[in-house]
Design an enzyme around this catalytic site. Structure first.
Site, PDB file in Angstrom:
ATOM      1  N   TYR A   1      -4.688  17.846 -11.727  1.00 54.53           N
ATOM      2  CA  TYR A   1      -4.653  16.359 -11.218  1.00 54.53           C
ATOM      3  C   TYR A   1      -5.508  15.906 -12.139  1.00 54.53           C
ATOM      4  O   TYR A   1      -6.085  14.658 -12.525  1.00 54.53           O
ATOM      5  CB  TYR A   1      -5.907  17.169  -9.925  1.00 54.53           C
ATOM      6  CG  TYR A   1      -6.347  15.943  -8.834  1.00 54.53           C
ATOM      7  CD1 TYR A   1      -5.240  15.410  -8.600  1.00 54.53           C
ATOM      8  CD2 TYR A   1      -7.532  15.772  -8.865  1.00 54.53           C
ATOM      9  CE1 TYR A   1      -6.133  14.231  -7.196  1.00 54.53           C
ATOM     10  CE2 TYR A   1      -8.386  14.557  -8.029  1.00 54.53           C
ATOM     11  CZ  TYR A   1      -7.548  14.027  -7.164  1.00 54.53           C
ATOM     12  OH  TYR A   1      -7.840  12.781  -6.454  1.00 54.53           O
TER      13      TYR A   1
ATOM     14  N   ILE B   1       0.866  -1.432  -0.088  1.00 52.19           N
ATOM     15  CA  ILE B   1       0.435   0.107   0.078  1.00 52.19           C
ATOM     16  C   ILE B   1       1.099   1.136   0.261  1.00 52.19           C
ATOM     17  O   ILE B   1       1.856   1.414   1.350  1.00 52.19           O
ATOM     18  CB  ILE B   1      -0.841  -0.124   1.441  1.00 52.19           C
ATOM     19  CG1 ILE B   1      -1.817  -1.916   1.369  1.00 52.19           C
ATOM     20  CG2 ILE B   1      -1.716   0.974   1.236  1.00 52.19           C
ATOM     21  CD1 ILE B   1      -3.098  -1.720   2.999  1.00 52.19           C
TER      22      ILE B   1
ATOM     23  N   LYS C   1      -5.576  11.901 -13.323  1.00 50.23           N
ATOM     24  CA  LYS C   1      -5.624  10.854 -12.898  1.00 50.23           C
ATOM     25  C   LYS C   1      -6.509  10.081 -14.373  1.00 50.23           C
ATOM     26  O   LYS C   1      -7.008   8.422 -14.537  1.00 50.23           O
ATOM     27  CB  LYS C   1      -6.573  10.976 -11.817  1.00 50.23           C
ATOM     28  CG  LYS C   1      -6.499  10.912 -10.852  1.00 50.23           C
ATOM     29  CD  LYS C   1      -6.083  10.339  -9.546  1.00 50.23           C
ATOM     30  CE  LYS C   1      -5.999  10.587  -8.210  1.00 50.23           C
ATOM     31  NZ  LYS C   1      -5.318   8.930  -7.459  1.00 50.23           N
TER      32      LYS C   1
ATOM     33  N   THR D   1     -10.598  13.831   4.165  1.00 49.46           N
ATOM     34  CA  THR D   1      -9.222  13.487   4.993  1.00 49.46           C
ATOM     35  C   THR D   1      -8.289  14.700   4.510  1.00 49.46           C
ATOM     36  O   THR D   1      -9.150  16.038   4.038  1.00 49.46           O
ATOM     37  CB  THR D   1      -8.362  12.152   3.610  1.00 49.46           C
ATOM     38  OG1 THR D   1      -8.850  12.915   2.486  1.00 49.46           O
ATOM     39  CG2 THR D   1      -8.868  10.888   3.602  1.00 49.46           C
TER      40      THR D   1
ATOM     41  N   ASN E   1      -2.330   4.178  -3.389  1.00 46.58           N
ATOM     42  CA  ASN E   1      -3.207   5.047  -2.941  1.00 46.58           C
ATOM     43  C   ASN E   1      -2.337   6.147  -3.075  1.00 46.58           C
ATOM     44  O   ASN E   1      -3.641   7.969  -3.094  1.00 46.58           O
ATOM     45  CB  ASN E   1      -3.685   4.908  -1.865  1.00 46.58           C
ATOM     46  CG  ASN E   1      -4.194   5.794  -0.793  1.00 46.58           C
ATOM     47  OD1 ASN E   1      -4.794   6.129  -0.626  1.00 46.58           O
ATOM     48  ND2 ASN E   1      -2.975   6.316   0.353  1.00 46.58           N
TER      49      ASN E   1
END
Ligand SMILES: NC(=O)c1ccc[n+]([C@@H]2O[C@H](COP(=O)([O-])OP(=O)(O)OC[C@H]3O[C@@H](n4cnc5c(N)ncnc54)[C@H](OP(=O)(O)O)[C@@H]3O)[C@@H](O)[C@H]2O)c1
Length: 243
Positions: A145, A6, A149, A182, A78
């Site tokens: 961004y 991870i 992605k 977050t 992640n």
């Protein structure tokens, strides 16, 4: 035995994933120290912006475990960054490069090393890359961004095609986690409204408690990656699992 690699385990979704996979052998890849009670099988410290170090270290990372026939090995890409949040006229080369290094190049290099290490092994091999709705929806201020992605979605799709043709049984997919409570959302809410006109919408998500707790996202991600039919879909969206 299940081995779970991870990235970005220091905070946010990555940290919540540690708890979710605590019954497995976790190999944690982080830049910052990880403050968690969960026992980590191995830890590696890397700045994902440092592509030469990543290229050098990545084979060591995956050869640090020796799965037996029938074991499962997961890679969860992640770690990510939403920065720079700026309109296209203001993003400089360094801004794009840092974003692409963390969001595209690092997952790509880790996937490469994962394939190299495990392609001939008779184990379950799964890669889940955390993507975003931004991959398919243009948002002002998020040029770096959104495009990063979108790129990583494509890399995952290409892996699926190549794995099928090469018969390596590497299963790859992406996961859209929704809007998670977050630090990334804190950063988004503190953006310059001139650069990021959607800021009020994101403040409202927080105010009206619409952000999804990272623990819930981690739970859903685990459901996705451990499903028997994981390989059937190239892209997963949390909205298919929670309301
Ligand atoms: N939050 C959301 O609403 C949302 C929505 C859609 C998609 N996502 C995606 O979900 C994933 C997790 O996001 P999050 O919300 O948990 O973000 P976060 O709270 O900002 O945490 C980001 C993680 O990535 C790591 N990271 C960033 N840059 C790094 C670098 N150069 N080298 C190594 N590690 C680095 C951070 O490590 P450090 O602690 O060392 O900085 C941290 O562990 C990301 O891929 C993000 O794009 C999030």
């Amino acid at each position: 035995m299940r081995y779970v690699f991870i990235t970005g385990t220091s905070r946010g979704l990555g940290k919540a994933l540690l708890n979710e996979f605590k019954g497995d052998r976790i190999i944690s890849l982080s830049r910052s120290e990880v403050d968690s009670d969960v026992q980590l099988f191995k830890t590696f410290h890397l700045d994902l912006k440092n592509e030469s170090e990543l290229e050098q270290e990545s084979s060591k990372i995956f050869s640090s475990v020796t799965p037996d026939e029938g074991d499962e090995v997961f890679l969860i890409n992640n770690a990510g960054t939403v920065e720079p949040v700026q309109s296209v006229e203001n993003i400089d080369a360094a801004g794009y490069l840092d974003s692409y290094k963390v969001n595209v190049l690092a997952p790509a290099l880790l996937i490469k090393a994962f394939i190299d290490e495990y392609k001939n092994q008779n184990i379950t091999k799964r890669i889940l890359t955390v993507s975003s709705g931004a991959a398919v929806k243009a948002t002002e201020g998020w040029a770096a961004y959104c495009s990063s992605k979108a790129a990583v979605n494509m890399i995952s799709d290409v892996v699926r095609l190549e794995s099928s043709r090469h018969g390596t049984h590497i299963e790859s997919a992406t996961f859209r986690p929704g809007v998670i409570d977050t630090d990334m959302q804190t950063a988004i809410r503190s953006s310059d409204p001139e650069q990021f006109p959607s800021i009020e919408k994101f403040k409202e998500y927080k105010a009206s408690e619409q952000l999804i707790p990272p623990e819930k996202v981690a739970q859903t991600l685990k459901t996705v990656i451990t499903a028997e039919n994981f390989k059937d879909q190239g892209h997963y969206d949390i909205s298919e699992y929670i309301q």
